[in-house]
Design a protein around this motif. Structure first.
Motif, short mmCIF file in Angstrom:
data_model
loop_
_atom_site.label_atom_id
_atom_site.label_comp_id
_atom_site.label_asym_id
_atom_site.label_seq_id
_atom_site.Cartn_x
_atom_site.Cartn_y
_atom_site.Cartn_z
N ILE A 151 -6.88 6.64 0.66
CA ILE A 151 -5.57 6.87 1.29
C ILE A 151 -4.52 6.73 0.20
N GLY A 152 -3.71 7.73 0.07
CA GLY A 152 -2.67 7.68 -0.93
C GLY A 152 -1.46 6.88 -0.45
N TYR A 153 -0.57 6.59 -1.37
CA TYR A 153 0.62 5.78 -1.07
C TYR A 153 1.50 6.41 0.01
N SER A 154 1.47 7.72 0.11
CA SER A 154 2.27 8.43 1.12
C SER A 154 1.49 8.67 2.41
N GLY A 155 0.24 8.23 2.43
CA GLY A 155 -0.58 8.41 3.62
C GLY A 155 -1.54 9.60 3.54
N THR A 156 -1.50 10.33 2.47
CA THR A 156 -2.43 11.46 2.30
C THR A 156 -3.86 10.94 2.25
N GLY A 179 -3.41 9.07 -12.05
CA GLY A 179 -3.49 9.42 -13.46
C GLY A 179 -4.47 8.58 -14.24
N SER A 180 -4.98 7.52 -13.65
CA SER A 180 -5.95 6.66 -14.32
C SER A 180 -7.34 6.90 -13.74
N LEU A 181 -8.34 6.76 -14.57
CA LEU A 181 -9.72 6.86 -14.11
C LEU A 181 -10.25 5.51 -13.65
N LEU A 182 -9.45 4.47 -13.81
CA LEU A 182 -9.92 3.11 -13.52
C LEU A 182 -9.47 2.64 -12.15
N TYR A 183 -10.29 1.78 -11.58
CA TYR A 183 -9.88 1.06 -10.38
C TYR A 183 -9.52 -0.35 -10.86
N ASP A 184 -8.25 -0.69 -10.79
CA ASP A 184 -7.81 -1.91 -11.46
C ASP A 184 -7.93 -3.17 -10.62
N ILE A 222 0.82 -1.21 0.00
CA ILE A 222 0.00 0.00 0.00
C ILE A 222 0.85 1.26 0.00
N THR A 223 2.18 1.11 0.12
CA THR A 223 3.06 2.26 0.05
C THR A 223 3.75 2.40 -1.30
N THR A 224 3.39 1.54 -2.25
CA THR A 224 3.98 1.63 -3.58
C THR A 224 3.62 2.97 -4.21
N ASP A 225 4.63 3.61 -4.77
CA ASP A 225 4.47 4.95 -5.31
C ASP A 225 3.34 5.04 -6.34
N ASN A 226 2.54 6.11 -6.20
CA ASN A 226 1.53 6.47 -7.19
C ASN A 226 0.29 5.57 -7.21
N TYR A 227 0.07 4.86 -6.11
CA TYR A 227 -1.18 4.10 -6.01
C TYR A 227 -2.02 4.65 -4.86
N TYR A 228 -3.33 4.57 -5.06
CA TYR A 228 -4.29 5.10 -4.11
C TYR A 228 -5.26 4.00 -3.73
#
Length: 120
Positions: free
Chosen positions: A53-58, A103-108, A29-35
């Motif tokens: 929750i963003g990858y950095s905890g935001t 950057g993606s509109l999709l939930y993968d 869950i801390t991988t860069d650029n994933y939410y």
């Protein structure tokens, strides 16, 4: 392969707090650029975005639910959590966790969803 799994009580009494955990495997869950997203679907209605929750905890909140919602994460367990306070029967829904790449509109990747009913 990333997998998400929701867990928590299926029945919550009105005015109490709904607490759900999403456990992630196959990716951090801390991988860069994933939410990491919470979404719900009330019966007979469409999907509603709760927050993320963003990858950095935001933290990101739906304006309509922000006053009752809190998020957290446990990076050691690769889990993130949702708490929804002062629930009413209108909070009855299937709750999902999901992943979104920035950057993606999709939930993968999605969890299977968990039914939460608010009732006495």
């Amino acid at each position: 392969q990333v997998q998400l799994q929701e867990s928590g009580p299926g029945l919550v009494k009105p005015s109490q707090t709904l607490s759900l955990i999403c456990t992630v495997s196959g990716g951090s869950i801390t991988t860069d650029n994933y939410y990491w997203i919470w979404i719900r679907q009330p019966p007979g209605k469409g999907l509603e975005w709760i927050g993320a929750i963003g990858y950095s905890g935001t933290l990101y909140y739906s304006p309509s639910l922000k006053s009752r919602t809190s998020f957290s994460r446990d990076t050691s367990k690769n889990q993130f959590t949702l708490q929804l306070n002062s629930v009413t029967p209108e909070d009855t829904a299937v709750y999902y966790c999901a992943r979104n790449q920035g950057g993606s509109l999709l939930y993968d990747h999605w969890g299977q969803g968990t039914q939460v009913t608010v009732s006495f």
